[in-house]
Design an enzyme around this catalytic site. Sequence first.
Site, PDB file in Angstrom:
ATOM      1  N   SER A  90     -46.072 -12.928  22.948  1.00 47.27           N
ATOM      2  CA  SER A  90     -44.740 -12.834  22.336  1.00 47.27           C
ATOM      3  C   SER A  90     -44.757 -13.216  20.869  1.00 47.27           C
ATOM      4  CB  SER A  90     -43.786 -13.783  23.075  1.00 47.27           C
ATOM      5  OG  SER A  90     -42.579 -13.937  22.364  1.00 47.27           O
TER       6      SER A  90
ATOM      7  N   LYS B  34     -46.894 -18.979  25.888  1.00 42.13           N
ATOM      8  CA  LYS B  34     -47.498 -17.687  25.545  1.00 42.13           C
ATOM      9  C   LYS B  34     -48.748 -17.891  24.687  1.00 42.13           C
ATOM     10  CE  LYS B  34     -44.997 -14.785  27.794  1.00 42.13           C
ATOM     11  NZ  LYS B  34     -45.617 -13.961  28.845  1.00 42.13           N
TER      12      LYS B  34
ATOM     13  N   TYR C  51     -41.280 -21.921  25.717  1.00 46.09           N
ATOM     14  CA  TYR C  51     -41.623 -20.529  26.099  1.00 46.09           C
ATOM     15  C   TYR C  51     -42.726 -20.004  25.179  1.00 46.09           C
ATOM     16  CZ  TYR C  51     -41.437 -15.458  26.010  1.00 46.09           C
ATOM     17  OH  TYR C  51     -41.792 -14.121  26.010  1.00 46.09           O
TER      18      TYR C  51
END
Length: 319
Positions: free
Chosen positions: A119, A147, A143
């Site tokens: 991402s 990643k 988050y």
Amino acid sequence: MTVLVTGGAGYIGSHVVRLLANRGDAVVVVDDLSEGIASRIGDTPLVQLDLATVGAKDKLVETFKNFDVTSVVHLAARKKVGESVERPDWYQEQNVGGLENLLAAMKEASVDKLVFSSSAATYGIPDADQVNEDFDCKPINPYGQTKLDGEHLAQAAAADWGLREVSLRYFNVAGTGWDDLVDTQIANLVPIIFKSLAEGKAPKVFGNDWPTKDGTCVRDYVHVLDLAEAHLSALDYLDGAEREFDVFNVGTGEGSSVLEVINTVASVTGKEITPDIEPRRAGDPAFLCADVSRIETVLHWRARHNLQDIIASVWKALG
Ligand code: WQD
């Protein structure tokens, strides 16, 4: 020669599955159906499994053997930034723990090709209008950190046992390639605007005092069909002998502001939209846009759709 797609019943995953099936690849999907929708994948074989659970590795090894799996596209993950701030441990367990189980299974079964869904959130708040893959990655939420950890796990497996891997850093994905695959999670700007429209409410703009062309945040919106195509290009790249890079941005290289997105929705739908201006949202960078020169020159991939196409595809699907 089967491709296993984790998260293949999800919004992005189902686009990857459909493109693979349409080009004649054998596919099997692993999905826990917590967010995924089984009807999206038609008669593609589905193994319902949470990759982060005990026993997942052995179930994956069994699946690899049963379906003669030779490569994996790994999209299964939790991806809500706000939720990751509230539940960092769960995000670590799900996103990193799940990938650890997957990599252990791939090593045991000698499945040595992986495309990993990463991402733009890995960049955090870069100090530049366009970011390339060599920028320092300083994620600002759990988050994005999961990643980046995932990219490093894949690279460690490559060094350890020869895994052939590529990480794709998604920018802002939107649109739909088929009416039945429209994003049903109302978690990002485009679906949120359409939901507001359907409810007769004004969409919210998180800040109009940013140092950008119209004061609202700028992002790189990439059509989900183009993004899915990038996964097929990445799979083909893994078959090549020499592979100089293992991280690629996936975007258009063009930035669109929040107001431009809203105005495009107004123009495509013919509806009057007057947004409510709200305070800035914590953690937002003013500008986050991809430098896509590497993916264009190395994977020979380029986005074929623009913002207008993205919005028109959603409007058609919502019919
Ligand atoms: C886009 C812009 C908001 C809602 C996400 C995730 C992650 C990653 C990139 C894949 C921002 C503004 C939003 C609203 C608004 N992709 N906004 N009003 O935060 O750029 O990043 O996409 O991993 O999914 O990190 O996406 O859609 O939340 O916001 O003004 O009601 O729209 O401030 O500038 P974001 P988003």
